[in-house]
Design an enzyme around this catalytic site. Structure first.
Site, short mmCIF file in Angstrom:
data_model
loop_
_atom_site.label_atom_id
_atom_site.label_comp_id
_atom_site.label_asym_id
_atom_site.label_seq_id
_atom_site.Cartn_x
_atom_site.Cartn_y
_atom_site.Cartn_z
CG ASN A 1 -0.17 -0.08 2.51
OD1 ASN A 1 0.54 0.85 2.86
ND2 ASN A 1 -0.26 -1.20 3.21
CE LYS B 1 8.26 -11.33 -14.42
NZ LYS B 1 8.42 -11.20 -15.84
CG PHE C 1 -2.32 5.57 13.58
CD1 PHE C 1 -1.56 5.37 14.73
CD2 PHE C 1 -2.29 6.81 12.97
CE1 PHE C 1 -0.80 6.39 15.27
CE2 PHE C 1 -1.53 7.84 13.50
CZ PHE C 1 -0.79 7.63 14.64
N1 CTP Z 1 -3.08 -3.50 12.28
C1 CTP Z 1 -2.27 -4.53 12.73
N2 CTP Z 1 -2.24 -5.71 12.07
C2 CTP Z 1 -2.99 -5.93 10.98
C3 CTP Z 1 -3.83 -4.88 10.51
C4 CTP Z 1 -3.85 -3.68 11.18
O1 CTP Z 1 -1.59 -4.34 13.74
N3 CTP Z 1 -2.94 -7.09 10.36
C5 CTP Z 1 -3.13 -2.22 13.02
C6 CTP Z 1 -2.59 -1.03 12.28
O2 CTP Z 1 -1.22 -0.83 12.55
C7 CTP Z 1 -3.44 0.09 12.85
C8 CTP Z 1 -4.75 -0.54 13.19
O3 CTP Z 1 -4.48 -1.94 13.26
O4 CTP Z 1 -2.91 0.63 14.03
C9 CTP Z 1 -5.89 -0.28 12.25
O5 CTP Z 1 -5.67 -0.81 10.98
P1 CTP Z 1 -6.79 -0.75 9.83
O6 CTP Z 1 -6.27 -1.48 8.64
O7 CTP Z 1 -7.25 0.65 9.67
O8 CTP Z 1 -7.98 -1.53 10.45
P2 CTP Z 1 -8.29 -3.06 10.51
O9 CTP Z 1 -8.23 -3.45 11.94
O10 CTP Z 1 -7.42 -3.83 9.58
O11 CTP Z 1 -9.81 -3.12 10.11
P3 CTP Z 1 -10.50 -2.91 8.67
O12 CTP Z 1 -9.64 -3.57 7.65
O13 CTP Z 1 -11.80 -3.53 8.86
O14 CTP Z 1 -10.60 -1.43 8.48
#
Ligand code: CTP
Length: 401
Positions: free
Chosen positions: A209, A288, A322
């Site tokens: 991302n 690949k 976050f």
């Molecule tokens: N996070 C994490 N491990 C993951 C995904 C997310 O530790 N596999 C943490 C991120 O570092 C961030 C928080 O979770 O602090 C929120 O991540 P976000 O992707 O916004 O939310 P998700 O919990 O993944 O939920 P959704 O995908 O439903 O938005």
């Protein structure tokens, strides 16, 4: 104290330049390391000799003089500085930087630097209130430049009003606040995760991302400046890790999970800014992948949610997450704070232009587990780092109290 903080003091040509001698001397008393840059106009008001004596360093005035062989003056100053204070900042200086004009040592240094820039304007009231100057100030603020002052009072030109340069004592106090030099994280270990993760598909391709890592690196650098021992676990970014943090580079979500779990027991605070991939390819091709038909599907499997895992074992630690959302920002953030057992969550709307993922600025909300929500207006990621850490410090205080 501002002990060891590397500050470039830039002096542009205004009558208030004489006050900057006092500023430099006060910053030195706080044990800051100072290098002074003067514009040609500033030299009309005060001599470089004054500043070289007060700063203990040669004063830079010329774009084309190289102090050391093969060193480019403005680039080396720009890299050296943790902060740049422009005091006094004239309307001309502000206008030039706002328009992207870099035609002398001071403007090139400011524009080539990633340091926190504090602009301390000093000018005639009418000039300050001129809509063009005001627009320039707004533009620069939007890009994360900080403004301190001007104050009200008698001006050198005989007028009375807003335009006086802030007093050196007040500037030093402002800098102390900004640099978070309270040492309020001393004897604490802060773990920060940052950047994206990369989930390999084959030897050359991956899912990832657009996270730049800037928010996490700002928090790590700021926490270290505030006295913490900092462990920064980061996915691949283009950033230099801040000085004096323990840097742990990782690639995939599983790598990050393993490192975070290994280091978590040592820390008092964990701040998870990383944009972790929620899924990874079910299998990684050794070779690949060759194109075959018109389309292809990828089988993905869930990655561990690192933050949720930490929530289960956090004990008395402070956990900050976050939430990057494109809809129902506060609702989802509140849900995550509860679901993942967090103390704080910073919520960003990723649809807002010029903030968030790949930007120097950020805005959003900070929510706590007690139900409070505070708006964070647009600001630099460095400023936001301080606000987040202020909240962490107050939670740590409650914990030990
Ligand atoms: N996070 C994490 N491990 C993951 C995904 C997310 O530790 N596999 C943490 C991120 O570092 C961030 C928080 O979770 O602090 C929120 O991540 P976000 O992707 O916004 O939310 P998700 O919990 O993944 O939920 P959704 O995908 O439903 O938005």
């Amino acid at each position: 104290m501002l002990k060891g903080t590397r500050i470039v003091v830039g002096i542009s040509g205004g009558i208030a330049a004489y006050k900057s001698a006092d500023l430099v001397s006060r910053l030195r008393k706080k044990s800051a390391l100072i290098k002074v840059v003067m514009t040609k106009r500033a030299e009309e008001f005060i001599t470089p000799l004054t500043f070289s004596s007060l700063s203990g360093n040669e004063v830079a005035t010329d774009m084309f003089s190289c102090p050391k062989e093969r060193e480019i003056q403005h680039i080396s100053l720009a890299h050296w500085a943790e902060y740049i204070i422009i005091a006094p900042a004239t309307a001309n200086f502000i206008g030039k930087v706002a328009s992207g004009i870099a035609d002398d040592l001071l403007t090139t240094t400011v524009m080539a630097s990633k340091a926190g820039v504090v602009i301390v304007p000093a000018m005639n009231t009418n000039m300050y209130n001129n809509p063009i100057v005001q627009r320039n100030i707004e533009d620069l603020s939007r890009h994360g430049y900080l403004f301190f002052g001007p104050a009200e009072g008698n001006l050198a030109c005989g007028d009375k009003g807003t335009g006086r340069m802030e007093e050196p004592e007040a500037i030093v106090e402002y800098m102390e606040g900004l640099a978070g030099v309270k040492g309020d994280l001393e004897n604490r270990t802060v773990l920060v995760t940052a950047g994206p993760t990369r989930e390999a598909l084959d030897p050359v391709r991956f899912l990832s991302n657009a996270s730049s890592g800037r928010m996490g690196y700002s928090i790590a650098g700021t926490a270290a400046r505030r006295g913490a021992r900092v462990i920064l676990i980061s996915g691949p970014t283009n950033l230099e890790p801040p000085p004096s943090v323990e840097f742990v580079p990782v690639v995939s979500a599983l790598d990050m999970y393993n490192e975070v779990m290994r280091r978590f027991p040592e820390c008092d605070v964990a701040i998870k800014t990383a944009a972790v991939s929620d899924y990874r390819p079910a299998s990684v091709s050794q070779h690949k992948i060759k194109k075959t038909g018109d389309g292809m599907s990828l089988a993905l499997v869930r990655n561990p949610d690192i933050l949720s895992e930490l929530g289960k074992i956090k004990g008395g630690r402070i956990l900050v997450g976050f939430a990057a959302e494109s809809t129902n920002l506060l609702e989802y953030a509140r849900e995550k704070i509860n679901k993942k057992n967090l103390d704080l969550i910073v919520a960003n709307d990723i649809t807002r232009k010029g903030t968030g993922f790949d930007s120097d600025a950020n805005e959003g909300y900070i929510l706590d587990s007690a139900g409070a929500t505070e708006e964070l207006p647009r600001m630099s990621k460095m400023q936001m780092a301080d606000i987040i850490l202020d909240k962490v410090v107050s939670l740590l205080g409650k914990d030990s109290g």
